[in-house]
Motif scaffolding. Structure first.
Motif, PDB file in Angstrom:
ATOM      1  N   MET A   1       0.680  -1.230  -0.065  1.00 47.81           N
ATOM      2  CA  MET A   1      -0.123   0.045  -0.056  1.00 47.81           C
ATOM      3  C   MET A   1       0.700   1.412   0.125  1.00 47.81           C
TER       4      MET A   1
ATOM      5  N   THR B   1      -5.259  -3.459  -4.980  1.00 48.62           N
ATOM      6  CA  THR B   1      -4.501  -3.861  -3.814  1.00 48.62           C
ATOM      7  C   THR B   1      -5.258  -4.104  -2.580  1.00 48.62           C
ATOM      8  N   MET B   2      -6.016  -2.946  -2.420  1.00 49.89           N
ATOM      9  CA  MET B   2      -6.979  -3.093  -1.107  1.00 49.89           C
ATOM     10  C   MET B   2      -7.903  -4.534  -1.215  1.00 49.89           C
TER      11      MET B   2
ATOM     12  N   SER C   1      -5.938  -7.026  -0.029  1.00 49.41           N
ATOM     13  CA  SER C   1      -5.207  -6.816   1.324  1.00 49.41           C
ATOM     14  C   SER C   1      -6.262  -7.216   2.384  1.00 49.41           C
ATOM     15  N   SER C   2      -7.424  -6.494   2.027  1.00 52.18           N
ATOM     16  CA  SER C   2      -8.887  -6.520   2.893  1.00 52.18           C
ATOM     17  C   SER C   2      -9.643  -7.239   2.085  1.00 52.18           C
TER      18      SER C   2
ATOM     19  N   SER D   1      -8.851   0.682   7.359  1.00 53.92           N
ATOM     20  CA  SER D   1      -8.491  -0.532   6.627  1.00 53.92           C
ATOM     21  C   SER D   1      -7.063  -0.034   5.810  1.00 53.92           C
TER      22      SER D   1
ATOM     23  N   ASN E   1      -3.999   0.634   8.370  1.00 55.60           N
ATOM     24  CA  ASN E   1      -3.513  -0.437   8.818  1.00 55.60           C
ATOM     25  C   ASN E   1      -2.641  -1.238   7.715  1.00 55.60           C
ATOM     26  N   GLN E   2      -3.084  -0.847   6.321  1.00 56.07           N
ATOM     27  CA  GLN E   2      -2.223  -1.749   5.343  1.00 56.07           C
ATOM     28  C   GLN E   2      -1.032  -0.945   4.870  1.00 56.07           C
TER      29      GLN E   2
ATOM     30  N   LYS F   1       2.921  -2.487   5.721  1.00 52.24           N
ATOM     31  CA  LYS F   1       3.907  -2.846   4.639  1.00 52.24           C
ATOM     32  C   LYS F   1       5.005  -1.671   4.848  1.00 52.24           C
TER      33      LYS F   1
END
Length: 577
Positions: free
Chosen positions: A253, A280-281, A284-285, A302, A305-306, A310
């Motif tokens: 991210m 990518t989101m 990841s989520s 979210s 956090n991502q 990273k």
């Protein structure tokens, strides 16, 4: 203690800079070709310094005590003996007496004119005085260039006066605070060569619409708030996370944020489709995957956090990643035993603050049912301050919720109160408009919020100061139950006196982004307002239009973003302390 702007000593023109940032590079002497002969005389430099000092003192006039009291209050004999400090005059046009908009002060004479009615421009044309200072921002304007210009000597004067003003305010408002002082950095020959070799001049844009790729307005508004966040912008535009050098394998991210800022500042004005960021989101989520409408606040948390996960050198505690440097704060929870007045404190890290919009009815007192933060006419909360008051107001715990470790009683009555131990550089507020308790519904109450927010009264340090003043009013003793009548009456007298908590500039925040939601929960639409180079813009997916501050403040906000007016010099160490 108060102070007023004083006349600085004359500028030593023999020490003027003859070149710009890079030593030995005379091609970048100044941003304006008309300024050099005027600088040699030294007059406009001295006038600029006087006006800058006045501008900074006027901006912090509340903290410096150079404003008359707003209301007439009864003062003690000690207060009456204090000398009255004359207030600073409000900057206003000498032609039309307007104090609104951009007010320019001529650097060659004593003329002050407004920009809106072109009195400042007319003065420059009639007198041949090319240089003026925009008072609110201390910007240097050249009428021959017809633009604001940059000059190292003027910038140096502004930096010196800013540091001087901050030190004066700190001595007045925080006499016991020891801060690490500002130290100026100069590039050496080696560093300058590296910067020149790795720098390419590009059109500075930063304003661009985002395509809606199928119910992705919730993502677009969050990305716009990221783009216009001054701290995130400084981090990614300074190449502190480069997608070309990133060693993270897989979806990163941080790299997506780097690409996002690259696209916005590429000079391209057509709307951009953040497909890679969305993909990518999704990877990841998984809960955000798909084309269903999502909640903007959930996406915001979210994404934070991502990006944190990273980031290089990520830690569980005292993390120094860009997310924690920007959004992380510490919430203090104080539980007070009503039997022995013992206080137990706990500390929790936070990335944002979620505020309830509906007031909670409190128990009857003296036959009157009181509701904190409720407007009697509208029967509901009507401002951000009301929401923060309820958030930090003492809450009575149930008899089985607290066991006092000091008096040894189980099931003891107690109160719980929240405050900010560490306030982050960027404050993010979520106004809880969506309810799920008795079926899904949306609260449409309009919440007033300010363009400038003072968080002083919600901090733990302010509460401690208030408690110490209360102890002095009680004769220097803090003993006794908090619920005693004498304590309650003293607290009321302290609260009614606004001089107890003077505004501290380090706790003042400026609004820079607002997210709104129109429509129902499942079929609504997200839009945003963001501040870019001093102007407000409405951001509705691919549509970007100019907006006024009144339109921003009149909107029904769902999320609010504020940035500190004065940033800490060394924030990671402040968090550890």
């Amino acid at each position: 203690m108060s102070t007023a702007p004083t006349s600085p000593p004359p500028i030593n023109t023999s020490k003027l800079l003859t070149q710009d940032f890079f030593p030995g590079d005379h091609s970048m002497a100044h941003g304006c070709p008309h300024i050099k002969p005027h600088k040699r005389a030294g007059e406009i430099l001295s006038n600029y310094q006087v006006l800058t000092r006045y501008s900074l003192h006027y901006k912090h006039r509340h903290a410096l005590g150079i404003l008359p009291p707003a209301k007439k209050r009864s003062r003690s004999n000690e207060d009456q003996s204090l000398p009255k400090t004359p207030p600073l005059p409000t900057p206003a046009c000498v032609m039309c007496q307007s104090s609104l908009g951009r007010i320019h002060a001529c650097l060659h004479c004593v003329f002050v004119g407004c920009w809106k009615s072109e009195h400042a421009q007319s003065h420059a044309q009639e007198t041949g005085h090319p240089f003026s200072m925009e008072i609110s921002r201390c910007g240097l304007y050249c009428s021959q260039c017809k633009d604001f210009v940059y000059d190292r000597d003027f910038d140096g004067i502004h930096n010196i006066e800013t540091v001087r003003n901050s030190e004066i305010v700190s001595m007045i408002q925080e006499p016991g605070q020891k801060r690490q002082r500002y130290s100026k950095w100069h590039a050496g020959n080696k560093e300058a060569a590296i910067i020149r070799a790795g720098t390419k001049s590009k059109i500075c844009q930063g304003l661009r619409g985002l395509r809606n790729m199928g119910s992705t307005c919730f993502m677009n508004v969050i990305l716009q708030c990221f783009i216009h966040n001054p701290l995130l912008r400084g981090y990614f535009l300074s190449d502190q996370h480069s997608s070309k050098r990133c060693e993270v394998k897989g979806d990163c991210m941080g790299c997506e944020m780097d690409q996002l800022f690259t696209q916005f500042y590429s000079g391209t004005k057509t709307p951009y489709g953040p497909c890679s960021f969305l993909h990518t989101m999704w990877m990841s989520s998984s809960e955000l995957a798909g084309y269903a409408q999502q909640d903007a606040h959930e996406f915001f948390i979210s994404a934070l956090n991502q990006i944190h996960a990273k980031s290089p050198n990520t830690k569980l505690h005292h993390c120094s990643c860009v997310i924690h440097k920007t959004f992380a704060g510490v919430l203090q929870s104080d539980v007070t035993c009503l039997n022995c007045a013992n206080v137990t404190s706990a500390f929790d890290p936070i990335l944002d603050i979620s505020l309830d919009l509906r007031p909670t009815r409190r128990s009857k007192s003296n036959g009157v049912n009181k509701m904190r933060g409720v407007d009697e006419k509208n029967d509901g909360p009507n401002s951000l301050a009301d929401c923060l008051d309820r958030y930090t107001h003492p809450e009575k715990l149930g008899t089985n919720e607290y066991n006092c470790s000091k008096c040894g009683k189980t099931g003891q009555e107690a109160t719980k109160q929240l405050s900010m131990k560490v306030i982050p550089p960027v404050l993010s507020f979520q106004l809880k408009r969506f309810e799920h308790s008795m079926g899904a519904s949306k609260i449409e109450t309009k919440i007033r919020f300010p363009a400038q927010l003072d968080m002083t009264q919600y901090t733990a340090s302010a509460r401690k100061l208030k408690k110490n003043k209360l102890a002095k009013l009680n004769g220097g003793s803090e003993s006794g139950s908090p619920s005693t009548p004498s304590s309650s009456s003293s607290m009321s007298s302290v609260s009614s006196n606004s001089s107890v908590l003077e505004p501290i500039p380090t706790y003042v925040y400026n609004l820079f982004a607002v997210i709104n939601h129109q429509g129902k929960m499942d079929t609504g639409h997200y839009t945003a307002f963001a501040k870019h180079r001093g102007e407000w813009f409405s951001l509705d997916d691919h549509k970007v239009t100019l907006a006024t501050q009144k339109e921003v403040l009149d909107s029904k906000a769902y999320m609010l973003f504020y940035v500190k007016q004065t940033l800490d010099y060394d924030f990671p160490n402040a968090v550890r302390d």
